[in-house]
Design a protein around this motif. Sequence first.
Motif, PDB file in Angstrom:
ATOM      1  N   PRO A 299      11.193 -14.152 -23.074  1.00 33.30           N
ATOM      2  CA  PRO A 299      10.935 -12.979 -24.119  1.00 33.30           C
ATOM      3  C   PRO A 299      11.689 -13.225 -25.344  1.00 33.30           C
ATOM      4  O   PRO A 299      11.458 -12.623 -26.354  1.00 33.30           O
ATOM      5  CB  PRO A 299      11.682 -11.805 -23.075  1.00 33.30           C
ATOM      6  N   THR A 303      10.152 -12.763 -28.891  1.00 34.49           N
ATOM      7  CA  THR A 303      10.573 -11.538 -29.860  1.00 34.49           C
ATOM      8  C   THR A 303      10.993 -12.074 -31.211  1.00 34.49           C
ATOM      9  O   THR A 303      11.104 -11.449 -32.283  1.00 34.49           O
ATOM     10  CB  THR A 303      11.597 -10.768 -29.235  1.00 34.49           C
ATOM     11  N   ALA A 304      11.881 -13.383 -31.153  1.00 40.24           N
ATOM     12  CA  ALA A 304      12.072 -13.935 -32.334  1.00 40.24           C
ATOM     13  C   ALA A 304      11.044 -14.054 -33.312  1.00 40.24           C
ATOM     14  O   ALA A 304      11.052 -13.895 -34.393  1.00 40.24           O
ATOM     15  CB  ALA A 304      12.825 -15.438 -32.053  1.00 40.24           C
ATOM     16  N   ALA A 306       8.268 -12.606 -33.290  1.00 44.95           N
ATOM     17  CA  ALA A 306       7.866 -10.972 -33.726  1.00 44.95           C
ATOM     18  C   ALA A 306       8.666 -10.520 -34.813  1.00 44.95           C
ATOM     19  O   ALA A 306       8.068 -10.123 -35.770  1.00 44.95           O
ATOM     20  CB  ALA A 306       7.729 -10.037 -32.326  1.00 44.95           C
ATOM     21  N   GLY A 307      10.065 -10.995 -34.726  1.00 51.26           N
ATOM     22  CA  GLY A 307      11.018 -10.786 -35.820  1.00 51.26           C
ATOM     23  C   GLY A 307      11.013 -11.810 -36.906  1.00 51.26           C
ATOM     24  O   GLY A 307      11.765 -11.508 -37.886  1.00 51.26           O
ATOM     25  N   LEU A 384       5.938 -11.375 -28.931  1.00 51.48           N
ATOM     26  CA  LEU A 384       6.187 -10.009 -28.090  1.00 51.48           C
ATOM     27  C   LEU A 384       6.690  -9.073 -28.869  1.00 51.48           C
ATOM     28  O   LEU A 384       7.695  -9.046 -29.612  1.00 51.48           O
ATOM     29  CB  LEU A 384       7.286 -10.567 -27.177  1.00 51.48           C
ATOM     30  N   THR A 385       5.733  -8.074 -29.248  1.00 49.83           N
ATOM     31  CA  THR A 385       6.084  -7.006 -30.052  1.00 49.83           C
ATOM     32  C   THR A 385       6.195  -5.755 -29.297  1.00 49.83           C
ATOM     33  O   THR A 385       6.037  -5.585 -28.169  1.00 49.83           O
ATOM     34  CB  THR A 385       4.717  -6.847 -31.117  1.00 49.83           C
ATOM     35  N   ALA A 386       6.879  -4.800 -29.985  1.00 52.31           N
ATOM     36  CA  ALA A 386       7.124  -3.412 -29.505  1.00 52.31           C
ATOM     37  C   ALA A 386       5.782  -2.725 -29.339  1.00 52.31           C
ATOM     38  O   ALA A 386       5.668  -2.062 -28.305  1.00 52.31           O
ATOM     39  CB  ALA A 386       8.001  -2.649 -30.535  1.00 52.31           C
ATOM     40  N   TYR A 388       3.059  -4.385 -27.895  1.00 48.37           N
ATOM     41  CA  TYR A 388       2.752  -4.460 -26.446  1.00 48.37           C
ATOM     42  C   TYR A 388       3.317  -3.827 -25.317  1.00 48.37           C
ATOM     43  O   TYR A 388       2.934  -3.460 -24.357  1.00 48.37           O
ATOM     44  CB  TYR A 388       3.043  -6.218 -26.509  1.00 48.37           C
ATOM     45  N   VAL A 389       4.687  -3.545 -25.625  1.00 48.47           N
ATOM     46  CA  VAL A 389       5.346  -2.768 -24.488  1.00 48.47           C
ATOM     47  C   VAL A 389       4.855  -1.515 -24.486  1.00 48.47           C
ATOM     48  O   VAL A 389       4.673  -0.680 -23.237  1.00 48.47           O
ATOM     49  CB  VAL A 389       7.015  -2.768 -24.781  1.00 48.47           C
ATOM     50  N   ARG A 390       4.697  -0.972 -25.543  1.00 47.90           N
ATOM     51  CA  ARG A 390       4.115   0.498 -25.506  1.00 47.90           C
ATOM     52  C   ARG A 390       2.793   0.539 -24.959  1.00 47.90           C
ATOM     53  O   ARG A 390       2.480   1.453 -24.117  1.00 47.90           O
ATOM     54  CB  ARG A 390       3.892   1.003 -27.135  1.00 47.90           C
TER      55      ARG A 390
ATOM     56  N   ALA B 386      10.021  -0.288 -25.512  1.00 42.71           N
ATOM     57  CA  ALA B 386       9.659  -0.935 -27.058  1.00 42.71           C
ATOM     58  C   ALA B 386      10.790  -1.068 -27.803  1.00 42.71           C
ATOM     59  O   ALA B 386      10.994  -1.909 -28.716  1.00 42.71           O
ATOM     60  CB  ALA B 386       8.566   0.025 -27.512  1.00 42.71           C
ATOM     61  N   VAL B 389      12.437  -4.710 -27.531  1.00 43.23           N
ATOM     62  CA  VAL B 389      11.807  -5.672 -28.336  1.00 43.23           C
ATOM     63  C   VAL B 389      12.361  -5.494 -29.704  1.00 43.23           C
ATOM     64  O   VAL B 389      12.508  -6.456 -30.463  1.00 43.23           O
ATOM     65  CB  VAL B 389      10.268  -5.535 -28.316  1.00 43.23           C
ATOM     66  N   ALA B 393      13.766  -8.515 -31.696  1.00 46.15           N
ATOM     67  CA  ALA B 393      13.191  -8.857 -32.718  1.00 46.15           C
ATOM     68  C   ALA B 393      13.926  -8.992 -34.053  1.00 46.15           C
ATOM     69  O   ALA B 393      13.744  -9.640 -34.918  1.00 46.15           O
ATOM     70  CB  ALA B 393      11.526  -8.281 -33.037  1.00 46.15           C
TER      71      ALA B 393
END
Lengths: 397, 397
Positions: A299, A303-304, A306-307, A384-386, A388-390, B386, B389, B393
């Motif tokens: 993760p 997430t890196a 994604a950012g 891995l973006t926010a 995707y969790v949503r 979310a 993440v 990120a």
Amino acid sequence: MTHVPLPRGFRAAGTYAGIKKPGRGFDLGVLIADEAYPAAAVFTQNALLGAHVHLCREHLAKNGGLVRAIVVNSGCANCATGQQGIDNARRTAEAVATRLGCPPEQVLPISTGAIGAHLPMDKILAALPDLIDEALQDPGGSEGVMDFTRAIMTTDTFPKLESATFEARGGEGRVTGIAKGAGMIHPNMATMLGFLTTDAELPASAVEVLRQTVDRTFHRVTVDGDTSPNDTVVLWASGLRAAVDEELVDGALLDTASRLCKQIAADGEGATRLVTVQVRGAASEADASHVGRTIATSPLTKTAVAGRDPNWGRILSAAGRAGVPIDVAKARVWIGSTTLYEDGRPFPDREPEASRHLAEEREVTLGVDLGVGEEGADVWTCDLTADYVRINADYRT
Amino acid sequence: MTHVPLPRGFRAAGTYAGIKKPGRGFDLGVLIADEAYPAAAVFTQNALLGAHVHLCREHLAKNGGLVRAIVVNSGCANCATGQQGIDNARRTAEAVATRLGCPPEQVLPISTGAIGAHLPMDKILAALPDLIDEALQDPGGSEGVMDFTRAIMTTDTFPKLESATFEARGGEGRVTGIAKGAGMIHPNMATMLGFLTTDAELPASAVEVLRQTVDRTFHRVTVDGDTSPNDTVVLWASGLRAAVDEELVDGALLDTASRLCKQIAADGEGATRLVTVQVRGAASEADASHVGRTIATSPLTKTAVAGRDPNWGRILSAAGRAGVPIDVAKARVWIGSTTLYEDGRPFPDREPEASRHLAEEREVTLGVDLGVGEEGADVWTCDLTADYVRINADYRT
């Protein structure tokens, strides 16, 4: 993914049988061979198995590796459904076999969708005759296979269909691959299905060729590390074309399967980047592939990306915990074409360049050289973006 | 976490030395023993090691397992810093040893924070003398240890400090544990540090007792499966109190460490739920613990909890891929006190009850019985939201 025909000897069709809610697209498809051709399949390693895995194994043990038809439904995984689930898969295969006039064990029934519900057999049995007739009339062009590809989708946002050709005696040979992907994590979903069809004479047994292809492709795409109970990849070869060189067949299979894997990774839920993890300098290809999967399921690295953060420390740390030989003093880490760590030292002034790679490219590269050998492997994943969790938190609500 | 004293024989202090940016809290702390007492440490399994791991191993090999002081900085992991990093850790230990008049190998220096930067030695060496003097004057009450606890925090949102007492000859004995946690995933962060101090006479060697305790506690808390290069847990025992029963010491250690682990899990970035994964019916405790970790690191189960979705299929599927014996037909899955899958059948009508458990409790339970044995284990984690993440990120931007 555009207009791709099937290889010689194969036909396909897809339809809406009423398994999914109306408006969600096709949910039943068949791939039919002109005769029973050699096929092999690999299935999920999960101890929880979809009913079709039990039945396909039984059929492949009985049919001498010769398959006449594959029938796939989406919208229902037929998993955690006990004996009734297996009986339903068997009835589906029998219905196809009756219509085709072949032994039932030459039919592989495959399911994908939500766990814990039974197949709506009335709807499937009602839809099958017309579907099979349509497939038998399919000239093997791009329409039938596209209908089939759409019929196996669950939460995929686009159909996944790839093809490659090879030089053969008597004309061009072809590999056509169809897959359904994973979204990012697909909870009660049979995550991945893949079908590789070819008119090639295979250079070895279908089982061997499939294993070799899958080890370098489908086993190297990872979305969240969660194997599903229904994962299935099939190789099926009509043998109507003899390649001028056996390696051309391997190459076309690898090429097709790799491109399908990239599509699966790129279609991750909420994903904005297709990530290729390049591992080099490993003691063995198995080590390289293992490190690649470790980085690709972290993760932390996802997430890196994604950012748009060129966070080489996360890559090196993930490689470090993979449990394979690594020489940290000789290791190198790069993002895009920018080396960020080498000879035990970071290069912070290069980070803006790496950050631009992550920000500007849709297909990005993370790389690590383990500094202990000559072997390498590429692994594919997504960020891995926010979102995707949503999407996954709200999956059933 | 409220007013917790240290066990007899220990003193502590914490201060701001200027390692972190101003306003981010304390960043340098010491734990000092009245004499050199038996200690043992376990370190990360990551191949990328913080400099302190090298030096602590060297010191523990030389000091006969007797430790006089532990000095911890936050704000800088001193990792991927080569020989200079090890030299800096050594200079830190020497400075403490000189002030205390003990051999340098009786001092364990430990770092946590961002990877790839060198320790600001001028600031550390300037701050140490006053810090040590302050610790030497600490009566061992709640203030010094709380300052120490604050000094080891990085992105923790609260200090993690727990204590348990046991009946001993000559008065009450005590275990006091201090930890820094993980947030959800802590990229370039030395994820976890834990310090267990006690005035107990240990029932076995410190190494054995620590291993036993860690296997049942710190090895069972998981936030994202990413071990960091600096993870360290230390057990340190003054031996000033003899328990009336040896098992009381084990119990107090397990109790303290478990509560620290729950705090680490509950402090996950963006987390809204502390999740206890209960595995039962396993062939061995190691199997149970492995299945628990597999479920607890599955993005699939963690996003389901975030969505208050009683998604038993994700739990069973994660258990199924753990690679240990499971009998799916005899398995049972529960959420809170509600069984959702048993004897091969789901119970969809009970899902609203399980959903309420996830929605209304801050500490929730996911359980699975593997149906093959009598062993079990609990593993702690948190939900995946979310927010987490988004936090990760944007970590370095």
